[in-house]
Design a protein around this motif. Structure first.
Motif, PDB file in Angstrom:
ATOM      1  N   ARG A 254      -7.635 -10.642 -11.854  1.00 49.76           N
ATOM      2  CA  ARG A 254      -8.766  -9.745 -11.598  1.00 49.76           C
ATOM      3  C   ARG A 254      -8.320  -8.375 -11.153  1.00 49.76           C
ATOM      4  NH1 ARG A 254     -11.344 -14.177  -8.380  1.00 49.76           N
ATOM      5  NH2 ARG A 254     -10.535 -12.914  -6.700  1.00 49.76           N
ATOM      6  N   LEU A 255      -7.099  -8.292 -10.623  1.00 47.05           N
ATOM      7  CA  LEU A 255      -6.606  -6.988 -10.144  1.00 47.05           C
ATOM      8  C   LEU A 255      -5.978  -6.205 -11.287  1.00 47.05           C
ATOM      9  CD1 LEU A 255      -5.054  -8.073  -6.732  1.00 47.05           C
ATOM     10  CD2 LEU A 255      -7.183  -6.838  -7.106  1.00 47.05           C
TER      11      LEU A 255
ATOM     12  N   GLY B 166      -8.397 -12.980   9.565  1.00 46.32           N
ATOM     13  CA  GLY B 166      -8.804 -11.582   9.517  1.00 46.32           C
ATOM     14  C   GLY B 166      -7.669 -10.583   9.410  1.00 46.32           C
ATOM     15  N   GLU B 167      -6.431 -10.985   9.720  1.00 48.04           N
ATOM     16  CA  GLU B 167      -5.327 -10.022   9.716  1.00 48.04           C
ATOM     17  C   GLU B 167      -5.117  -9.392   8.347  1.00 48.04           C
ATOM     18  OE1 GLU B 167      -0.586 -10.389   9.617  1.00 48.04           O
ATOM     19  OE2 GLU B 167      -1.415 -10.999  11.558  1.00 48.04           O
ATOM     20  N   LEU B 168      -5.100 -10.208   7.298  1.00 51.18           N
ATOM     21  CA  LEU B 168      -4.812  -9.702   5.955  1.00 51.18           C
ATOM     22  C   LEU B 168      -5.924  -8.784   5.456  1.00 51.18           C
ATOM     23  CD1 LEU B 168      -3.376 -13.036   4.556  1.00 51.18           C
ATOM     24  CD2 LEU B 168      -2.075 -10.957   5.068  1.00 51.18           C
ATOM     25  N   ALA B 169      -7.164  -9.188   5.659  1.00 50.02           N
ATOM     26  CA  ALA B 169      -8.291  -8.348   5.239  1.00 50.02           C
ATOM     27  C   ALA B 169      -8.313  -7.050   6.039  1.00 50.02           C
ATOM     28  CB  ALA B 169      -9.604  -9.111   5.402  1.00 50.02           C
ATOM     29  N   ASP B 170      -8.095  -7.143   7.344  1.00 48.79           N
ATOM     30  CA  ASP B 170      -8.092  -5.944   8.188  1.00 48.79           C
ATOM     31  C   ASP B 170      -6.996  -4.968   7.780  1.00 48.79           C
ATOM     32  OD1 ASP B 170     -10.209  -7.048   9.580  1.00 48.79           O
ATOM     33  OD2 ASP B 170      -9.012  -7.600  11.350  1.00 48.79           O
ATOM     34  N   ALA B 171      -5.880  -5.492   7.285  1.00 49.11           N
ATOM     35  CA  ALA B 171      -4.773  -4.627   6.858  1.00 49.11           C
ATOM     36  C   ALA B 171      -5.038  -3.984   5.502  1.00 49.11           C
ATOM     37  CB  ALA B 171      -3.474  -5.433   6.810  1.00 49.11           C
ATOM     38  N   GLY B 172      -6.063  -4.477   4.787  1.00 43.79           N
ATOM     39  CA  GLY B 172      -6.422  -3.877   3.504  1.00 43.79           C
ATOM     40  C   GLY B 172      -6.062  -4.687   2.283  1.00 43.79           C
TER      41      GLY B 172
ATOM     42  N   ALA C 296       0.823  -1.214   0.000  1.00 45.18           N
ATOM     43  CA  ALA C 296       0.000   0.000   0.000  1.00 45.18           C
ATOM     44  C   ALA C 296       0.856   1.263   0.000  1.00 45.18           C
ATOM     45  CB  ALA C 296      -0.940  -0.003   1.202  1.00 45.18           C
ATOM     46  N   ALA C 297       2.021   1.208   0.630  1.00 40.74           N
ATOM     47  CA  ALA C 297       2.912   2.375   0.658  1.00 40.74           C
ATOM     48  C   ALA C 297       3.334   2.789  -0.742  1.00 40.74           C
ATOM     49  CB  ALA C 297       4.142   2.066   1.517  1.00 40.74           C
ATOM     50  N   HIS C 298       3.225   1.869  -1.687  1.00 42.46           N
ATOM     51  CA  HIS C 298       3.602   2.153  -3.084  1.00 42.46           C
ATOM     52  C   HIS C 298       2.385   2.110  -4.017  1.00 42.46           C
ATOM     53  CE1 HIS C 298       7.833   2.238  -2.166  1.00 42.46           C
ATOM     54  NE2 HIS C 298       7.607   1.223  -1.355  1.00 42.46           N
ATOM     55  N   GLY C 299       1.194   2.114  -3.435  1.00 42.20           N
ATOM     56  CA  GLY C 299      -0.023   2.111  -4.245  1.00 42.20           C
ATOM     57  C   GLY C 299      -0.298   0.789  -4.932  1.00 42.20           C
ATOM     58  N   LEU C 300       0.271  -0.294  -4.410  1.00 38.57           N
ATOM     59  CA  LEU C 300       0.081  -1.610  -5.026  1.00 38.57           C
ATOM     60  C   LEU C 300      -0.990  -2.405  -4.284  1.00 38.57           C
ATOM     61  CD1 LEU C 300       3.793  -2.779  -5.407  1.00 38.57           C
ATOM     62  CD2 LEU C 300       2.408  -1.481  -7.038  1.00 38.57           C
ATOM     63  N   PRO C 301      -1.771  -3.176  -5.018  1.00 39.47           N
ATOM     64  CA  PRO C 301      -2.677  -4.091  -4.341  1.00 39.47           C
ATOM     65  C   PRO C 301      -1.903  -5.292  -3.796  1.00 39.47           C
ATOM     66  CG  PRO C 301      -2.863  -4.375  -6.709  1.00 39.47           C
ATOM     67  CD  PRO C 301      -1.905  -3.235  -6.480  1.00 39.47           C
TER      68      PRO C 301
ATOM     69  N   ALA D 257      -6.348  -6.602  -1.010  1.00 42.23           N
ATOM     70  CA  ALA D 257      -7.369  -6.486  -2.055  1.00 42.23           C
ATOM     71  C   ALA D 257      -8.258  -7.723  -2.072  1.00 42.23           C
ATOM     72  CB  ALA D 257      -6.705  -6.282  -3.412  1.00 42.23           C
ATOM     73  N   VAL D 258      -7.656  -8.859  -1.820  1.00 37.59           N
ATOM     74  CA  VAL D 258      -8.365 -10.135  -1.755  1.00 37.59           C
ATOM     75  C   VAL D 258      -7.485 -11.084  -0.945  1.00 37.59           C
ATOM     76  CG1 VAL D 258      -7.380 -10.994  -3.934  1.00 37.59           C
ATOM     77  CG2 VAL D 258      -9.524 -11.935  -3.116  1.00 37.59           C
ATOM     78  N   VAL D 259      -8.117 -11.997  -0.238  1.00 40.67           N
ATOM     79  CA  VAL D 259      -7.386 -13.033   0.484  1.00 40.67           C
ATOM     80  C   VAL D 259      -7.800 -14.361  -0.123  1.00 40.67           C
ATOM     81  CG1 VAL D 259      -6.987 -14.147   2.718  1.00 40.67           C
ATOM     82  CG2 VAL D 259      -7.346 -11.666   2.608  1.00 40.67           C
ATOM     83  N   VAL D 260      -6.816 -15.147  -0.524  1.00 42.14           N
ATOM     84  CA  VAL D 260      -7.108 -16.437  -1.140  1.00 42.14           C
ATOM     85  C   VAL D 260      -6.642 -17.549  -0.201  1.00 42.14           C
ATOM     86  CG1 VAL D 260      -7.007 -15.532  -3.496  1.00 42.14           C
ATOM     87  CG2 VAL D 260      -4.942 -16.476  -2.454  1.00 42.14           C
ATOM     88  N   ALA D 261      -7.330 -18.679  -0.284  1.00 38.82           N
ATOM     89  CA  ALA D 261      -7.067 -19.780   0.646  1.00 38.82           C
ATOM     90  C   ALA D 261      -5.938 -20.695   0.199  1.00 38.82           C
ATOM     91  CB  ALA D 261      -8.343 -20.594   0.854  1.00 38.82           C
ATOM     92  N   HIS D 262      -5.682 -20.747  -1.109  1.00 33.35           N
ATOM     93  CA  HIS D 262      -4.710 -21.699  -1.645  1.00 33.35           C
ATOM     94  C   HIS D 262      -3.858 -21.036  -2.718  1.00 33.35           C
ATOM     95  CE1 HIS D 262      -7.022 -24.804   0.375  1.00 33.35           C
ATOM     96  NE2 HIS D 262      -8.092 -24.287  -0.165  1.00 33.35           N
ATOM     97  N   PRO D 263      -2.614 -21.488  -2.874  1.00 34.02           N
ATOM     98  CA  PRO D 263      -1.777 -20.939  -3.951  1.00 34.02           C
ATOM     99  C   PRO D 263      -2.441 -21.023  -5.325  1.00 34.02           C
ATOM    100  CG  PRO D 263      -0.422 -22.225  -2.458  1.00 34.02           C
ATOM    101  CD  PRO D 263      -1.859 -22.445  -2.035  1.00 34.02           C
ATOM    102  N   ALA D 264      -3.223 -22.056  -5.560  1.00 33.60           N
ATOM    103  CA  ALA D 264      -3.875 -22.226  -6.863  1.00 33.60           C
ATOM    104  C   ALA D 264      -4.845 -21.090  -7.177  1.00 33.60           C
ATOM    105  CB  ALA D 264      -4.614 -23.565  -6.912  1.00 33.60           C
ATOM    106  N   ASP D 265      -5.257 -20.335  -6.157  1.00 31.02           N
ATOM    107  CA  ASP D 265      -6.211 -19.240  -6.359  1.00 31.02           C
ATOM    108  C   ASP D 265      -5.546 -17.907  -6.671  1.00 31.02           C
ATOM    109  OD1 ASP D 265      -8.223 -21.089  -5.684  1.00 31.02           O
ATOM    110  OD2 ASP D 265      -8.063 -20.577  -3.543  1.00 31.02           O
ATOM    111  N   VAL D 266      -4.222 -17.843  -6.552  1.00 30.40           N
ATOM    112  CA  VAL D 266      -3.517 -16.572  -6.713  1.00 30.40           C
ATOM    113  C   VAL D 266      -3.582 -16.066  -8.146  1.00 30.40           C
ATOM    114  CG1 VAL D 266      -1.253 -15.436  -6.612  1.00 30.40           C
ATOM    115  CG2 VAL D 266      -2.006 -16.916  -4.731  1.00 30.40           C
TER     116      VAL D 266
END
Length: 191
Positions: free
Chosen positions: A190-191, A167-173, A150-155, A175-184
């Motif tokens: 999408r970003l 909740g830590e990743l979503a709370d920090a902002g 975020a400091a560099h305007g990146l998702p 863009a999306v949290v994925v459960a598995h590497p296959a979802d990255v």
């Protein structure tokens, strides 16, 4: 961590403290998470690094699906770079040991003197090395990664399989949290 706390005659860290030490710069973790007095932080870092460099850094597990994800990202034309708060020399050794170094165009990490140690600093180094990168996205597993992006305007795509508590990743902002590497790959697309 236990080797470092033992060297300073400090109490053994709790499981929660050990988990909290994953991600932030080592110096900050010793001071803020373990309560090491600032004057003793350099000794704690030295004790940790002595044990770590002697072989503990090679005691790593590669999450299922990560090698395939790196191959897919590279095949899709992505320029892959590592931006870590871990000292760069250690990061390279770990990547070599696990066989994960080849897909990366560059590795950027902390300096041993601590002058560079925060995520925004290593992200800046990666961006400077690859100024022509299209739509940079950071994939990270702790709040520090999200904030460094975020400091560099990146998702940031949150790696939900990592050590962050729910909740830590979503709370920090993230863009999306994925459960598995296959979802990255889909999330990055999408970003």
């Amino acid at each position: 961590m236990r080797a470092a706390t033992a060297a300073l005659a400090l109490p053994d860290p709790t499981a929660e403290q050990l988990r909290a030490m994953v991600g932030p710069p080592l110096q900050d973790g010793f001071a803020l998470v373990l309560g090491v007095p600032l004057a003793d932080v350099p000794r704690a870092v030295a004790a940790y690094r002595e044990h770590y460099a002697a072989g503990a850094l090679l005691d790593v597990t590669v999450h299922d699906g990560v090698p395939e994800l790196l191959d897919e990202l590279q095949s899709s034309g992505a320029i892959l770079a590592v931006a870590t708060s871990k000292p760069e020399v250690f990061a390279v050794r770990v990547l070599e040991h696990t066989g994960l170094l080849p897909p990366f165009a560059s590795v950027h990490g902390a300096t041993l003197d601590g002058a560079v140690r925060h995520k925004d600093q290593v992200v800046a180094a990666a961006l400077e090395t690859h100024p022509d990168g299209r739509r940079p996205v950071l994939v990270g597993d702790r709040a520090h990664d999200v904030l460094g992006a975020a400091a560099h305007g990146l998702p940031c795509v949150g790696a939900g399989w990592g050590p962050a508590p729910a909740g830590e990743l979503a709370d920090a902002g993230a863009a999306v949290v994925v459960a598995h590497p296959a979802d990255v790959l889909d999330a990055v697309g999408r970003l």
